[in-house]
Design a protein around this motif. Structure first.
Motif, PDB file in Angstrom:
ATOM      1  N   MET A   1       0.848  -1.180   0.000  1.00  0.00           N
ATOM      2  CA  MET A   1       0.000   0.000   0.000  1.00  0.00           C
ATOM      3  C   MET A   1       0.890   1.239   0.000  1.00  0.00           C
ATOM      4  O   MET A   1       1.809   1.358   0.798  1.00  0.00           O
ATOM      5  N   ASP A   2       0.597   2.151  -0.859  1.00  0.00           N
ATOM      6  CA  ASP A   2       1.341   3.403  -0.959  1.00  0.00           C
ATOM      7  C   ASP A   2       0.684   4.440  -0.060  1.00  0.00           C
ATOM      8  O   ASP A   2      -0.402   4.943  -0.357  1.00  0.00           O
ATOM      9  N   ASN A   3       1.330   4.766   1.056  1.00  0.00           N
ATOM     10  CA  ASN A   3       0.768   5.725   2.011  1.00  0.00           C
ATOM     11  C   ASN A   3       0.669   7.133   1.444  1.00  0.00           C
ATOM     12  O   ASN A   3      -0.031   7.970   1.993  1.00  0.00           O
ATOM     13  N   ASN A   4       1.391   7.421   0.375  1.00  0.00           N
ATOM     14  CA  ASN A   4       1.317   8.751  -0.223  1.00  0.00           C
ATOM     15  C   ASN A   4       0.008   8.985  -0.951  1.00  0.00           C
ATOM     16  O   ASN A   4      -0.276  10.097  -1.368  1.00  0.00           O
ATOM     17  N   GLU A   5      -0.777   7.945  -1.121  1.00  0.00           N
ATOM     18  CA  GLU A   5      -2.079   8.068  -1.780  1.00  0.00           C
ATOM     19  C   GLU A   5      -3.159   8.561  -0.817  1.00  0.00           C
ATOM     20  O   GLU A   5      -4.245   8.929  -1.252  1.00  0.00           O
ATOM     21  N   TRP A   6      -2.862   8.556   0.469  1.00  0.00           N
ATOM     22  CA  TRP A   6      -3.887   8.838   1.481  1.00  0.00           C
ATOM     23  C   TRP A   6      -3.479  10.021   2.356  1.00  0.00           C
ATOM     24  O   TRP A   6      -2.302  10.248   2.605  1.00  0.00           O
ATOM     25  N   ILE A   7      -4.468  10.751   2.832  1.00  0.00           N
ATOM     26  CA  ILE A   7      -4.209  11.879   3.733  1.00  0.00           C
ATOM     27  C   ILE A   7      -5.172  11.827   4.924  1.00  0.00           C
ATOM     28  O   ILE A   7      -6.259  11.258   4.833  1.00  0.00           O
ATOM     29  N   LEU A   8      -4.730  12.431   6.015  1.00  0.00           N
ATOM     30  CA  LEU A   8      -5.612  12.630   7.164  1.00  0.00           C
ATOM     31  C   LEU A   8      -6.376  13.916   6.900  1.00  0.00           C
ATOM     32  O   LEU A   8      -5.779  14.972   6.666  1.00  0.00           O
ATOM     33  N   TYR A   9      -7.684  13.836   6.921  1.00  0.00           N
ATOM     34  CA  TYR A   9      -8.532  14.990   6.634  1.00  0.00           C
ATOM     35  C   TYR A   9      -9.287  15.373   7.899  1.00  0.00           C
ATOM     36  O   TYR A   9      -9.919  14.531   8.535  1.00  0.00           O
ATOM     37  N   CYS A  10      -9.211  16.645   8.271  1.00  0.00           N
ATOM     38  CA  CYS A  10      -9.923  17.154   9.440  1.00  0.00           C
ATOM     39  C   CYS A  10     -11.228  17.789   8.991  1.00  0.00           C
ATOM     40  O   CYS A  10     -11.239  18.646   8.112  1.00  0.00           O
ATOM     41  N   LYS A  11     -12.314  17.379   9.613  1.00  0.00           N
ATOM     42  CA  LYS A  11     -13.635  17.875   9.245  1.00  0.00           C
ATOM     43  C   LYS A  11     -14.086  19.042  10.129  1.00  0.00           C
ATOM     44  O   LYS A  11     -15.266  19.367  10.185  1.00  0.00           O
ATOM     45  N   LEU A  12     -13.139  19.717  10.774  1.00  0.00           N
ATOM     46  CA  LEU A  12     -13.479  20.809  11.680  1.00  0.00           C
ATOM     47  C   LEU A  12     -14.219  21.937  10.964  1.00  0.00           C
ATOM     48  O   LEU A  12     -15.144  22.519  11.524  1.00  0.00           O
ATOM     49  N   GLY A  13     -13.846  22.237   9.731  1.00  0.00           N
ATOM     50  CA  GLY A  13     -14.533  23.291   8.977  1.00  0.00           C
ATOM     51  C   GLY A  13     -16.012  22.998   8.825  1.00  0.00           C
ATOM     52  O   GLY A  13     -16.860  23.882   9.007  1.00  0.00           O
ATOM     53  N   GLU A  14     -16.343  21.760   8.510  1.00  0.00           N
ATOM     54  CA  GLU A  14     -17.742  21.354   8.364  1.00  0.00           C
ATOM     55  C   GLU A  14     -18.463  21.401   9.713  1.00  0.00           C
ATOM     56  O   GLU A  14     -19.623  21.811   9.796  1.00  0.00           O
TER      57      GLU A  14
ATOM     58  N   ASN B   1     -13.413  10.084  15.595  1.00  0.00           N
ATOM     59  CA  ASN B   1     -13.845   9.584  14.281  1.00  0.00           C
ATOM     60  C   ASN B   1     -14.756  10.580  13.575  1.00  0.00           C
ATOM     61  O   ASN B   1     -14.832  10.573  12.342  1.00  0.00           O
ATOM     62  N   ASP B   2     -15.463  11.402  14.320  1.00  0.00           N
ATOM     63  CA  ASP B   2     -16.286  12.450  13.712  1.00  0.00           C
ATOM     64  C   ASP B   2     -15.423  13.613  13.232  1.00  0.00           C
ATOM     65  O   ASP B   2     -15.798  14.325  12.302  1.00  0.00           O
ATOM     66  N   LEU B   3     -14.286  13.799  13.870  1.00  0.00           N
ATOM     67  CA  LEU B   3     -13.410  14.932  13.589  1.00  0.00           C
ATOM     68  C   LEU B   3     -12.440  14.666  12.433  1.00  0.00           C
ATOM     69  O   LEU B   3     -12.121  15.574  11.669  1.00  0.00           O
ATOM     70  N   PHE B   4     -11.988  13.433  12.305  1.00  0.00           N
ATOM     71  CA  PHE B   4     -10.994  13.085  11.287  1.00  0.00           C
ATOM     72  C   PHE B   4     -11.463  11.926  10.434  1.00  0.00           C
ATOM     73  O   PHE B   4     -12.217  11.079  10.879  1.00  0.00           O
TER      74      PHE B   4
END
Length: 78
Positions: free
Chosen positions: A1-14, A68-71
């Motif tokens: 698995m290539d970890n560069n394909e994935w990012i941690l996304y923060c849903k704080l804006g939403e 889990n709701d945040l990220f």
């Protein structure tokens, strides 16, 4: 698995939009730097960001959510 394909996304804006809370008010209410809050809202430099557990805890308690709701993990879009 290539970890560069994935990012941690923060849903704080939403989340703050849903709760009608500004970054400044949130920063004041949880006593944390507004620049860090703004970076999370805009997912700025998330690959290099160190997010203290205490900040995650404050955000989760403030909004009555879980980490889990945040990220989430998202596929990188180039």
């Amino acid at each position: 698995m290539d970890n560069n394909e994935w990012i941690l996304y923060c849903k704080l804006g939403e989340i703050i939009e849903k709760h009608d809370v500004s970054a400044l008010k949130l920063s004041e209410d949880i006593d944390h730097r507004r620049t860090t809050i703004t970076d999370l809202i805009h997912n700025k430099d998330m690959e290099n960001k160190r997010i203290p557990a205490s900040l995650i805890t404050k955000l989760c308690v403030y909004f009555d959510i879980t980490p889990n709701d945040l990220f989430e993990i998202r596929k990188r879009v180039e």
